[in-house]
Design a protein around this motif. Structure first.
Motif, mmCIF file in Angstrom:
data_model
loop_
_atom_site.group_PDB
_atom_site.id
_atom_site.type_symbol
_atom_site.label_atom_id
_atom_site.label_comp_id
_atom_site.label_asym_id
_atom_site.label_seq_id
_atom_site.Cartn_x
_atom_site.Cartn_y
_atom_site.Cartn_z
ATOM 1 N N ILE A 8 0.859 -1.186 0.000
ATOM 2 C CA ILE A 8 0.000 0.000 0.000
ATOM 3 C C ILE A 8 0.894 1.234 0.000
ATOM 4 O O ILE A 8 1.751 1.402 0.877
ATOM 5 C CB ILE A 8 -0.929 0.026 1.225
ATOM 6 C CG1 ILE A 8 -1.866 -1.194 1.196
ATOM 7 C CG2 ILE A 8 -1.742 1.331 1.258
ATOM 8 C CD1 ILE A 8 -2.731 -1.316 2.436
ATOM 9 N N SER A 10 0.989 5.118 0.414
ATOM 10 C CA SER A 10 0.227 6.237 0.988
ATOM 11 C C SER A 10 1.014 7.514 0.810
ATOM 12 O O SER A 10 2.208 7.573 1.160
ATOM 13 C CB SER A 10 -0.053 6.009 2.484
ATOM 14 O OG SER A 10 -0.878 4.862 2.667
ATOM 15 N N SER A 61 -4.848 12.779 1.990
ATOM 16 C CA SER A 61 -4.076 11.519 1.938
ATOM 17 C C SER A 61 -4.497 10.716 0.710
ATOM 18 O O SER A 61 -5.702 10.563 0.456
ATOM 19 C CB SER A 61 -4.313 10.696 3.212
ATOM 20 O OG SER A 61 -3.773 11.335 4.334
ATOM 21 N N THR A 63 -4.076 6.997 -1.067
ATOM 22 C CA THR A 63 -3.668 5.605 -0.789
ATOM 23 C C THR A 63 -3.878 4.768 -2.028
ATOM 24 O O THR A 63 -4.946 4.838 -2.653
ATOM 25 C CB THR A 63 -4.486 5.022 0.362
ATOM 26 O OG1 THR A 63 -4.268 5.807 1.526
ATOM 27 C CG2 THR A 63 -4.065 3.591 0.649
ATOM 28 N N THR A 65 -3.081 0.686 -3.399
ATOM 29 C CA THR A 65 -2.557 -0.668 -3.195
ATOM 30 C C THR A 65 -2.017 -1.191 -4.525
ATOM 31 O O THR A 65 -2.700 -1.123 -5.557
ATOM 32 C CB THR A 65 -3.646 -1.604 -2.686
ATOM 33 O OG1 THR A 65 -4.108 -1.123 -1.413
ATOM 34 C CG2 THR A 65 -3.098 -3.017 -2.517
#
Length: 598
Positions: A8, A10, A61, A63, A65
Motif C-alpha cells: 500500500i 500512501s 491523503s 492511498t 494498493t
C-alpha cells in the motif's frame, strides 16, 4: 520489498494556496538496478496518474494498493514519488519545470516467496500425497509443512493427490523448479483435476530443474467463478494454503571430502592424545544427504597410540559415498630403525637392523632383542615399549638384490706358447676382474685370452655396478709339456739302401714325418729311410795325376766335379776314387752318408 506481494502506497499531499487544486500523483519503482526509470510497467506502481482534488490550505491523503509481481534478487533500488499540478500535465519520472515535488526513497528488492495467503475456512486441505509421502492435515488458514521434504529427480513424473474437506472447487500446485523465489514461471503451475473431494494430477519435474531444496505450495479454494487458485493473496476467499519442501535430487551419487591425515605425539606420561578435527563435508550432489561417522572416533576424543582410521559416510536418496582419514598417535620420541632408509643386501648376505633405545622390543619375526640380523627381503616391524608402558611401532624395508652370474668358463688345455679364450659374454652394467693377471690379454674383460707359461687357475670377480653385488668363479688352464721328439742319430747309407731312423713309439703319442718320400711310413715312430735324392760330392784320387782338368766327357759323367785329374794326360776315369756325400733331411735328424767309388 518482495515479489508477488501486496503493498500500500500512501502519500499525503498538501495545498498551501488559497485556491483549490487538482494534483496528479505518480510513483515509479526502478526495479532492475540500472538507475533508469523506464516506462516498463514492471517499474511503475501506478500506470495511470491519479488526480486528487485538494481544497485550499488543506492536506489530503492518497492511498494506492499495488501488487509487485516481478522477482529481482537482492538489488538496491529506488522509489520515486512525484506530485504536480494538473495544469502542468502528466509528469514523467524526470520531468522538470512543473509545480509540485519529487521525492526519492531507497528500497531493497528481495527474491522471496510471496506472503502466505490468509483465507477462511471451512474449505480446507485434509492431506497431500506425493512420491510415497502422505501428509495429513486439518482445517487451517495456512499450514507450514516445509519440514516435510519430498524427494524427486529431474525428468521424473510423480502423481499427486490432494484430499479436501468442505467443498473447495479448485486446487492448484505451484513448485519453484528454478528456485528464484517466484511461483509462476512457465511449467511451475499445475491445476489439479477434481473428483469429489479428491484433486489429482501429475507433477513433471523439468530435466533442467535446479538441484536442491525448493518450495511447493498447494492451494485449494471455493469459488463460483472458476479460474485458478493463485499462489498468493487469497484474502477473503474460502480455502487453504499449505507449503512443502521439494528436494530435487541429482541423479548422481553425492561426494564427500575428508580432511588430511593427522599425526600427533602422545600426551606426556599418557598412552593417548586428545584430537579435534574438522568434520567432513558433502561437496556435490548432496540432495539433503546425512553425514554419519561409520568407523573411528568422533572429534574431541582421546585417540590411542598407533593409527586409527576415521570414516564418514554421506547418504542421500541418490546413493552414498564415504571418505576416510587417519589419526596417528606416536611415541615421544619416535622409535626408529638403523640403518636409515631402505636397506639393500645382496643375495646370500645379511644386514643388522637396530631399533632405537626403549624398555623392550618385539619384532615381527618374534625376536625380543634390540637388533636383529636379516638375510631376506621384506618389511620388518618392531613394537617398542617405553617406561610408562606405551607402545609404538616402526618398520624397515629390506631389499635383496641378485648376484651376478659370474662365469669363468670351462677348463682349457693348451700347449706352451698357445692360448685359449676364457670367461663368457659381458653383461651391460657389470665390471670384471681376473686374478692372477699374468698370461691374460686383459684382466678387466669378460672373456680374455689366457696364454699361461704353466698350468694356472684364474679367478673371475664380476660386480653389478648398480647394486655392488659381486660373485666369483674360477677356471683352470692346463699347459701340457711338448713330447720328447727323437728322430735318431745321423745315418750314412749307400745309394739304394736304407737306415732306421727315429726312436721307439710312446703310447698315446702320434707321429708325422716330413717329407714322406723315401720313408717306409710317414706316421711310424721309427720308419726306414731310403732316400732317393741326395747331394753327391765325388773326389777322384790318383797318384800319377798331373793336374790336368777333365774334359767335357768327364764332367758329363761325373755331374758335379770338385777336382778331376787324368793320369798320363788322358781323359779316362781310371783308378779314380769318388766320394759321395748324401744329406738326408728329416724332422729332428740330419743324416750324412759318404759313398766312396773307384
Amino acid at each position: 520489498m518482495f515479489p508477488q506481494t501486496n503493498y500500500i502506497l500512501s502519500v499525503d499531499v498538501s495545498n498551501p494556496t488559497a485556491t483549490n487544486e487538482t494534483v496528479y500523483i505518480y510513483a515509479w519503482l526502478e526495479a532492475n538496478g540500472d538507475n533508469v526509470f523506464s516506462s516498463n510497467a514492471n517499474e511503475q506502481f501506478v500506470v495511470t496518474p491519479i488526480a486528487v482534488n485538494i481544497p485550499a490550505f488543506t492536506t489530503q491523503s492518497f492511498t494506492k494498493t499495488f501488487y509487485y509481481t516481478v522477482p529481482f534478487a537482492q538489488q538496491a533500488s529506488k522509489l520515486r514519488v512525484t506530485t504536480s499540478r494538473a495544469s502542468n500535465g502528466i509528469p514523467t519520472p524526470c520531468s522538470t519545470g512543473f509545480t509540485g515535488e519529487v521525492e526519492d526513497y531507497a528500497v531493497i528488492l528481495n527474491a522471496a516467496y510471496c506472503a502466505n495467503a490468509s483465507v477462511a475456512s471451512p474449505d480446507y486441505i485434509s492431506s497431500v500425497s506425493l512420491n510415497g509421502i502422505s501428509n495429513p492435515s486439518g482445517p487451517s488458514l495456512f499450514s507450514d509443512f516445509t519440514s516435510v521434504i519430498i524427494p524427486v529427480f529431474p525428468g521424473g513424473t510423480y502423481p499427486i493427490a490432494v484430499n479436501t474437506g468442505g467443498s473447495p472447487t479448485i486446487a492448484s500446485v505451484y513448485i519453484d523448479f528454478n528456485q528464484n523465489g517466484y511461483f509462476q514461471d512457465p511449467g511451475e503451475q499445475l491445476d489439479l483435476s477434481k473428483s469429489g473431494s479428491l484433486f489429482s494430477g501429475t507433477v513433471n519435474v523439468p530435466l533442467l530443474a535446479t538441484i536442491g531444496n525448493t518450495r511447493m505450495r498447494v492451494v485449494s479454494i471455493f469459488t463460483v467463478n472458476g479460474g485458478n487458485a493463485l499462489p498468493c493473496f487469497l484474502n477473503g476467499v474460502n480455502g487453504e494454503v499449505e507449503d512443502y519442501t521439494i528436494m530435487i535430487i541429482s541423479p548422481n551419487p553425492p561426494t564427500i571430502s575428508c580432511g588430511a591425515d593427522i599425526v600427533v605425539s602422545q600426551q606426556p606420561g599418557q598412552c593417548f592424545q586428545n584430537v579435534t578435527y574438522s568434520l567432513p563435508i558433502c561437496t556435490s550432489n548432496c540432495n539433503g544427504g546425512v553425514i554419519t561417522l561409520t568407523t573411528g572416533l568422533p572429534s574431541g576424543s582421546n585417540f590411542p597410540m598407533g593409527t586409527t582410521p576415521v570414516t564418514y559416510t554421506v547418504t542421500s536418496p541418490a546413493g552414498a559415498a564415504s571418505c576416510t582419514f587417519y589419526v596417528t598417535v606416536n611415541l615421544n620420541p619416535l622409535p626408529s630403525i638403523t640403518p636409515n632408509g631402505t636397506v639393500n643386501i645382496c643375495a646370500g648376505s645379511s644386514a643388522l637392523l637396530n631399533a632405537s633405545p626403549y624398555s623392550s622390543y618385539l619384532w615381527s619375526a618374534g625376536q625380543t632383542t634390540q637388533g636383529i640380523n636379516v638375510s631376506s627381503a621384506g618389511t620388518y616391524t618392531v613394537t617398542v615399549t617405553d617406561v610408562t608402558g606405551c607402545t609404538g611401532t616402526v618398520s624397515k624395508s629390506v631389499n635383496s638384490n641378485p648376484l651376478p652370474l659370474a662365469n669363468a668358463g670351462t677348463t682349457q688345455t693348451v700347449c706352451p706358447g698357445s692360448g685359449a679364450v676364457i670367461g663368457s659374454a659381458a653383461v651391460l652394467g657389470n665390471t670384471y676382474s681376473w686374478s692372477p693377471s699374468a698370461g691374460l690379454s686383459s684382466a678387466t674383460e669378460a672373456s680374455p685370452t689366457a696364454s699361461p707359461l704353466s698350468t694356472t687357475t684364474y679367478t673371475l670377480t664380476e660386480t653389478i655396478t648398480a647394486t655392488g653385488c659381486t660373485a666369483t668363479n674360477s677356471v683352470t688352464v692346463n699347459v701340457n709339456a711338448l713330447p720328447a721328439a727323437n728322430a735318431g742319430t745321423t745315418q750314412t747309407v749307400c745309394s739304394g739302401s736304407g737306415a732306421v731312423i727315429g726312436s721307439a713309439a710312446i703310447s698315446g703319442n702320434t707321429y708325422s714325418w716330413s717329407p714322406s718320400a723315401g720313408l717306409s711310413s710317414a706316421t711310424d715312430a721309427s720308419p726306414t729311410a731310403s732316400p732317393l735324392s741326395h747331394h753327391n760330392v765325388y773326389t777322384y784320387r790318383n797318384d800319377n795325376c798331373h793336374g790336368l782338368h777333365c774334359n767335357q766327357q768327364c764332367y758329363s759323367k761325373c755331374k758335379c766335379i770338385a777336382c778331376c785329374k787324368c793320369r798320363n794326360n788322358t781323359n779316362r776315369l781310371s783308378q779314380a776314387r769318388a766320394l759321395l756325400l748324401v744329406l738326408l733331411q728329416y724332422p729332428g735328424i740330419h743324416t750324412v752318408g759318404h759313398l766312396r767309388q773307384d
